[in-house]
Design a protein around this motif. Structure first.
Motif, PDB file in Angstrom:
ATOM      1  N   TYR A  31       1.191  -0.695  -0.215  1.00 36.04           N
ATOM      2  CA  TYR A  31       0.511   0.099   0.091  1.00 36.04           C
ATOM      3  C   TYR A  31       0.823   1.628  -0.598  1.00 36.04           C
ATOM      4  O   TYR A  31       0.504   2.383   0.272  1.00 36.04           O
ATOM      5  N   TYR A  32       2.050   1.000  -0.379  1.00 37.46           N
ATOM      6  CA  TYR A  32       2.913   2.242  -0.005  1.00 37.46           C
ATOM      7  C   TYR A  32       3.539   2.686  -1.290  1.00 37.46           C
ATOM      8  O   TYR A  32       3.896   1.646  -2.238  1.00 37.46           O
ATOM      9  N   GLY A  33       3.017   4.000  -2.127  1.00 39.48           N
ATOM     10  CA  GLY A  33       4.809   4.404  -3.052  1.00 39.48           C
ATOM     11  C   GLY A  33       5.871   5.257  -2.190  1.00 39.48           C
ATOM     12  O   GLY A  33       5.962   4.830  -0.927  1.00 39.48           O
ATOM     13  N   MET A  34       6.518   4.572  -3.502  1.00 40.92           N
ATOM     14  CA  MET A  34       8.171   4.496  -3.109  1.00 40.92           C
ATOM     15  C   MET A  34       8.441   5.935  -3.745  1.00 40.92           C
ATOM     16  O   MET A  34       8.348   6.048  -5.230  1.00 40.92           O
ATOM     17  N   GLY A  35       9.603   6.337  -3.124  1.00 41.58           N
ATOM     18  CA  GLY A  35      10.559   7.476  -3.664  1.00 41.58           C
ATOM     19  C   GLY A  35      11.719   7.903  -3.373  1.00 41.58           C
ATOM     20  O   GLY A  35      12.556   7.109  -2.589  1.00 41.58           O
ATOM     21  N   TRP A  36      12.288   8.626  -4.115  1.00 39.45           N
ATOM     22  CA  TRP A  36      14.025   8.625  -3.642  1.00 39.45           C
ATOM     23  C   TRP A  36      14.247  10.342  -3.793  1.00 39.45           C
ATOM     24  O   TRP A  36      13.468  11.209  -4.733  1.00 39.45           O
ATOM     25  N   LYS A  87      26.738  12.081 -13.258  1.00 39.82           N
ATOM     26  CA  LYS A  87      27.852  13.945 -13.403  1.00 39.82           C
ATOM     27  C   LYS A  87      28.157  13.784 -11.770  1.00 39.82           C
ATOM     28  O   LYS A  87      27.165  13.452 -10.893  1.00 39.82           O
ATOM     29  N   PRO A  88      28.799  14.930 -11.982  1.00 34.38           N
ATOM     30  CA  PRO A  88      29.352  15.681 -10.222  1.00 34.38           C
ATOM     31  C   PRO A  88      27.883  16.008 -10.022  1.00 34.38           C
ATOM     32  O   PRO A  88      28.453  15.720  -8.941  1.00 34.38           O
ATOM     33  N   GLU A  89      27.456  16.838 -10.716  1.00 33.75           N
ATOM     34  CA  GLU A  89      26.018  17.276 -10.027  1.00 33.75           C
ATOM     35  C   GLU A  89      25.364  16.397  -9.258  1.00 33.75           C
ATOM     36  O   GLU A  89      24.654  16.216  -9.028  1.00 33.75           O
ATOM     37  N   ASP A  90      25.588  14.610  -9.433  1.00 35.88           N
ATOM     38  CA  ASP A  90      24.599  14.495  -8.470  1.00 35.88           C
ATOM     39  C   ASP A  90      25.156  13.356  -7.036  1.00 35.88           C
ATOM     40  O   ASP A  90      24.488  12.857  -7.191  1.00 35.88           O
ATOM     41  N   THR A  91      25.776  14.288  -6.965  1.00 36.45           N
ATOM     42  CA  THR A  91      26.929  13.755  -5.729  1.00 36.45           C
ATOM     43  C   THR A  91      25.935  14.101  -4.558  1.00 36.45           C
ATOM     44  O   THR A  91      25.353  15.191  -4.828  1.00 36.45           O
ATOM     45  N   ALA A  92      25.746  13.441  -3.617  1.00 37.34           N
ATOM     46  CA  ALA A  92      24.427  14.220  -2.697  1.00 37.34           C
ATOM     47  C   ALA A  92      24.068  12.311  -2.157  1.00 37.34           C
ATOM     48  O   ALA A  92      24.754  11.442  -2.422  1.00 37.34           O
ATOM     49  N   VAL A  93      23.770  13.162  -0.927  1.00 39.03           N
ATOM     50  CA  VAL A  93      22.874  11.765  -0.244  1.00 39.03           C
ATOM     51  C   VAL A  93      21.340  11.416  -0.587  1.00 39.03           C
ATOM     52  O   VAL A  93      20.966  12.178  -0.675  1.00 39.03           O
ATOM     53  N   TYR A  94      21.554  10.091  -1.004  1.00 39.82           N
ATOM     54  CA  TYR A  94      20.098   9.754  -1.149  1.00 39.82           C
ATOM     55  C   TYR A  94      19.611   9.057  -0.612  1.00 39.82           C
ATOM     56  O   TYR A  94      19.764   8.149   0.372  1.00 39.82           O
ATOM     57  N   TYR A  95      17.885   9.235  -0.504  1.00 43.44           N
ATOM     58  CA  TYR A  95      16.693   8.874   0.596  1.00 43.44           C
ATOM     59  C   TYR A  95      15.959   8.053  -0.160  1.00 43.44           C
ATOM     60  O   TYR A  95      15.603   8.988  -0.941  1.00 43.44           O
ATOM     61  N   CYS A  96      15.945   7.040   0.574  1.00 43.77           N
ATOM     62  CA  CYS A  96      14.169   6.411   0.050  1.00 43.77           C
ATOM     63  C   CYS A  96      13.182   7.161   0.763  1.00 43.77           C
ATOM     64  O   CYS A  96      13.157   6.807   2.381  1.00 43.77           O
ATOM     65  N   ALA A  97      12.576   6.662   0.682  1.00 43.71           N
ATOM     66  CA  ALA A  97      10.473   6.838   1.379  1.00 43.71           C
ATOM     67  C   ALA A  97       9.615   6.318   0.629  1.00 43.71           C
ATOM     68  O   ALA A  97       9.670   5.809  -0.412  1.00 43.71           O
TER      69      ALA A  97
END
Length: 123
Positions: A31-36, A87-97
């Motif tokens: 029943y959950y939608g998932m996002g990044w 790409k270098p601009e993709d550098t980040a902390v990625y969170y699942c929700a």
């Protein structure tokens, strides 16, 4: 209690690929939608991609269209983010929700969050 754990982050060179995975435990996964989402240093967290109940609908931020693919496996209770041509601009902390409804890019609608996984892309 729903818990989300991300994995698969790391360091790659520009043009490389990574696959992030989010393992879901507890709750009623179907029943959950998932996002990044992602948050780069000094910037606000931003939407990356989302996938609806049963994986029928997907949405992507413009800056990842054609490069990233979101998917989910209802049997394994996982959600994945395949990232190509990084790409270098993709550098980040990625969170699942996760959310009981399909919230798309609406960050405030997501009720459960993982701790994040670091992705670093060097030029």
């Amino acid at each position: 209690q729903v818990q989300l754990v991300e994995s698969g982050g790391g360091s790659v060179q520009a043009g490389g690929s990574l696959t992030l995975s989010c393992a879901v435990s507890g709750g009623t996964y179907m029943y959950y939608g998932m996002g990044w989402f992602r948050q780069a240093p000094g910037k606000e967290r931003e939407f990356v991609a989302s996938v609806s109940l049963y994986g029928i609908k997907t949405d992507y931020a413009d800056f990842v269209k054609g490069r990233f693919t979101i998917s989910r496996d209802t049997v394994k209770r996982t959600a994945s983010l395949q990232m190509n041509d990084l790409k270098p601009e993709d550098t980040a902390v990625y969170y699942c929700a996760a959310d009981p409804n399909y919230s798309g890019s609406l960050e405030n609608e997501y009720q459960h969050w993982g701790q994040g996984t670091q992705v670093t892309v060097s030029s």
